[in-house]
Design a protein around this motif. Structure first.
Motif, PDB file in Angstrom:
ATOM      1  N   THR A 194       0.850  -1.188   0.000  1.00 27.25           N
ATOM      2  CA  THR A 194       0.000   0.000   0.000  1.00 27.25           C
ATOM      3  C   THR A 194       0.887   1.240   0.000  1.00 27.25           C
ATOM      4  OG1 THR A 194      -1.868   1.070   1.122  1.00 27.25           O
ATOM      5  CG2 THR A 194      -0.183   0.103   2.528  1.00 27.25           C
TER       6      THR A 194
ATOM      7  N   ASN B   1     -14.052   4.984   5.477  1.00 26.81           N
ATOM      8  CA  ASN B   1     -13.862   5.676   4.204  1.00 26.81           C
ATOM      9  C   ASN B   1     -12.558   6.448   4.334  1.00 26.81           C
ATOM     10  OD1 ASN B   1     -14.091   6.835   1.706  1.00 26.81           O
ATOM     11  ND2 ASN B   1     -15.808   8.169   2.216  1.00 26.81           N
TER      12      ASN B   1
ATOM     13  N   GLN C 172     -11.766   5.437  -0.442  1.00 25.99           N
ATOM     14  CA  GLN C 172     -11.802   3.973  -0.347  1.00 25.99           C
ATOM     15  C   GLN C 172     -12.751   3.562   0.769  1.00 25.99           C
ATOM     16  OE1 GLN C 172      -7.480   3.582   0.302  1.00 25.99           O
ATOM     17  NE2 GLN C 172      -7.399   2.453  -1.617  1.00 25.99           N
TER      18      GLN C 172
ATOM     19  N   ARG D  42     -15.905  -3.763  -0.457  1.00 24.70           N
ATOM     20  CA  ARG D  42     -14.988  -2.623  -0.636  1.00 24.70           C
ATOM     21  C   ARG D  42     -15.351  -1.914  -1.930  1.00 24.70           C
ATOM     22  NH1 ARG D  42      -8.807  -4.009   0.813  1.00 24.70           N
ATOM     23  NH2 ARG D  42      -8.837  -1.747   0.708  1.00 24.70           N
TER      24      ARG D  42
ATOM     25  N   GLU E  42     -14.048   1.788  -4.396  1.00 26.83           N
ATOM     26  CA  GLU E  42     -13.214   2.982  -4.510  1.00 26.83           C
ATOM     27  C   GLU E  42     -13.839   3.966  -5.505  1.00 26.83           C
ATOM     28  OE1 GLU E  42      -8.783   1.175  -3.669  1.00 26.83           O
ATOM     29  OE2 GLU E  42      -9.241   1.937  -5.678  1.00 26.83           O
TER      30      GLU E  42
ATOM     31  N   GLU F 219     -14.851   0.680   2.911  1.00 17.88           N
ATOM     32  CA  GLU F 219     -14.904  -0.740   3.276  1.00 17.88           C
ATOM     33  C   GLU F 219     -15.995  -0.910   4.315  1.00 17.88           C
ATOM     34  OE1 GLU F 219     -11.152  -2.565   4.134  1.00 17.88           O
ATOM     35  OE2 GLU F 219     -12.031  -4.578   4.074  1.00 17.88           O
TER      36      GLU F 219
END
Ligand code: FES
Length: 364
Positions: free
Chosen positions: A61, A274, A287, A183, A185, A289
């Motif tokens: 990441t 987020n 992002q 998830r 994006e 989840e």
């Protein structure tokens, strides 16, 4: 400091304060300063414990501009290592998976899961370089519920002072028992702070989110601020799109924001994160989840799907207004605004933290 950042601190008196200047939303030099002084010195969500459940499991990441690989070692310890090879900065790992060791994707140096260099092919004869002296740098990593956080800089607030109060506040919600369910994006054409500002006030809900307005008890919508986070909470009024809790349990929607870029939306039956990641001064990645208890169960699956569909509706409404605001912030006729005392104390709190970071030295 960039010249444009030399702006007086946002007045601590909400009723007298003006918002941060519009140039802070467009100037690449401000973003550069933020990456170091805001993102680098705070706890960044990097992933979940499930992603490194077994020894050898890893994922890569970025946090505050640093390439990172998070891995569970053979000793069971989860580490956040620099994903930058000590030879000529190639990637030690890519994507995610399970490995016994890492191999750089450029010239093949290999590394143990704790960051030690294991092998440097065809490197004999190099003087004054001992592989023992050059392990992959390690970043501090902390776990909270299913979430993993990393702080890139050696200085900055400690984890306990950062989320401690918030964790105590959420103690009645057993976050440890929730599992990742979905998830998603989105890339949005606005500065990251436009999206965060928008999140931090319910003032826009009646206009921008008519269906959410019907679900929440807007008259009793409140925002509280603490050192490093704020919370907006509202009783759920209607319960058609947002499920209410059984009688006697907490039936509030709680919207937590953890400085500078993590949103935590907590509902009676789920919570979602987020993470807001700047991609440029006018581009932002968000992002999402979602976490539920037993998300694989068929009855829960339907709840997950409904939740994501409703979240998408709200997100599309937010994207439209945030992208329009970014255009407004570029206008030569606008430089700064004012805050609603009743509804925008959360935005004011964020802007105070931001100016403190860019102009001073934040402490615990
Ligand atoms: Fe990693 Fe060369 S950059 S082996």
């Amino acid at each position: 400091m960039p010249e444009t950042a030399k702006h007086p601190l946002v007045d601590e008196r909400l009723a007298r304060a003006s918002t941060i200047p519009s140039s802070w939303y467009t100037d690449p030099a401000i973003l550069e300063a933020e990456v170091e002084r805001v993102f680098g010195r705070t706890w960044q969500l990097v992933g979940t414990v499930e992603q490194v459940a077994e020894p050898g499991m890893y994922f890569t990441t970025m946090a505050a501009g640093e390439p990172i690989v998070v891995v569970k070692g053979g000793d069971g310890e989860i580490r956040a290592l620099s994903n930058v090879c000590r030879h000529r900065a190639g990637p030690v790992a890519s994507g995610c998976g399970t490995r016994k060791s890492f191999q750089c994707g450029y010239h093949g140096w290999s590394y143990a899961l704790d960051g030690r260099i294991l092998a440097m092919p065809e490197f004999e004869g190099v003087e004054d370089f001992r592989k023992e002296d050059h392990p992959l740098p390690r970043f501090v990593l902390r776990q909270w519920g299913p979430m993993l956080f990393v702080r890139v800089a050696s200085e900055g607030p400690g984890f306990d002072s950062f989320v401690g109060e918030l964790a105590a506040r959420l103690a009645s919600r057993p976050l440890d028992t929730y599992r990742s369910a979905a998830r998603k994006e989105w890339v949005i054409q606005c500065n990251w702070k436009v999206y965060v500002d928008n999140y931090l006030e319910g003032y826009h809900i009646p206009i921008v989110h008519p269906s959410l307005f019907k679900e929440l008890d807007y008259a009793n919508y409140r925002t509280e601020t603490a050192r490093w986070y704020s919370i907006q909470h509202s009783p759920i009024k209607r319960g058609e799109r947002l499920r209410k809790a059984p009688p006697g349990e907490n039936s509030e929607a709680e919207f937590f924001w953890l400085y500078p870029n993590l949103m935590l939306n907590v509902y009676p039956d789920n919570f979602s994160t987020n993470l807001i990641v700047p991609l440029g001064s006018d581009r932002t990645l968000t992002q999402f989840e979602w976490f539920f208890r037993e998300p694989a169960r068929e009855s829960v699956r339907k709840m997950v799907d409904d939740t994501v569909v409703y979240s998408d509706e709200i997100q599309l409404e937010d994207i439209a207004i945030c992208e329009a605001v970014q255009k407004g912030l570029m206008s030569k006729t606008y430089s700064t605004g004012r805050y609603s005392v009743k509804r925008e104390n959360g935005v004011h709190h964020f802007h105070r933290l931001l100016t403190e970071a860019l102009e001073g030295s934040p402490s615990d």
